[in-house]
Design a protein around this motif. Structure first.
Motif, mmCIF file in Angstrom:
data_model
loop_
_atom_site.group_PDB
_atom_site.id
_atom_site.type_symbol
_atom_site.label_atom_id
_atom_site.label_comp_id
_atom_site.label_asym_id
_atom_site.label_seq_id
_atom_site.Cartn_x
_atom_site.Cartn_y
_atom_site.Cartn_z
ATOM 1 N N ASP A 3 0.825 -1.210 0.000
ATOM 2 C CA ASP A 3 0.000 0.000 0.000
ATOM 3 C C ASP A 3 0.854 1.253 0.000
ATOM 4 O OD1 ASP A 3 -2.360 -1.421 -0.036
ATOM 5 O OD2 ASP A 3 -2.559 -1.441 2.155
ATOM 6 N N LYS A 4 1.920 1.240 0.799
ATOM 7 C CA LYS A 4 2.806 2.409 0.844
ATOM 8 C C LYS A 4 3.505 2.597 -0.495
ATOM 9 C CE LYS A 4 3.643 2.426 5.774
ATOM 10 N NZ LYS A 4 4.637 2.380 6.837
ATOM 11 N N SER A 5 3.879 1.505 -1.133
ATOM 12 C CA SER A 5 4.526 1.588 -2.435
ATOM 13 C C SER A 5 3.559 2.160 -3.475
ATOM 14 C CB SER A 5 5.011 0.214 -2.863
ATOM 15 O OG SER A 5 5.576 0.275 -4.144
ATOM 16 N N TYR A 11 1.506 9.178 -5.899
ATOM 17 C CA TYR A 11 1.932 10.543 -5.575
ATOM 18 C C TYR A 11 2.891 11.076 -6.638
ATOM 19 C CZ TYR A 11 4.137 14.438 -3.187
ATOM 20 O OH TYR A 11 4.620 15.678 -2.880
ATOM 21 N N LEU A 12 3.849 10.231 -7.059
ATOM 22 C CA LEU A 12 4.803 10.677 -8.072
ATOM 23 C C LEU A 12 4.144 10.864 -9.432
ATOM 24 C CD1 LEU A 12 7.944 8.595 -7.113
ATOM 25 C CD2 LEU A 12 7.568 11.035 -6.772
ATOM 26 N N ARG A 13 3.104 10.096 -9.708
ATOM 27 C CA ARG A 13 2.370 10.310 -10.969
ATOM 28 C C ARG A 13 1.639 11.641 -10.959
ATOM 29 N NH1 ARG A 13 -0.103 4.343 -12.068
ATOM 30 N NH2 ARG A 13 1.824 3.453 -12.883
#
Length: 46
Positions: A3-5, A11-13
């Motif tokens: 989930d964190k990944s 977020y980066l997208r």
């Protein structure tokens, strides 16, 4: 852990500029060790 990944990927997208910021930060941190090692003083003699 997955989930964190997935959160980081999403977020980066959404914020592609942060990818460049993170890359630059990683580059600077990887060079800091070499600089610190190069500034080490040597003592010659007994």
């Amino acid at each position: 852990m997955a989930d964190k990944s997935n959160q980081m990927v999403s977020y980066l997208r959404q914020n592609p500029r942060m990818m460049g910021v993170l890359f630059t930060l990683l580059l600077l941190l990887s060079q800091a060790g070499s600089v610190a090692a190069g500034c080490a003083g040597y003592i010659y003699g007994p």
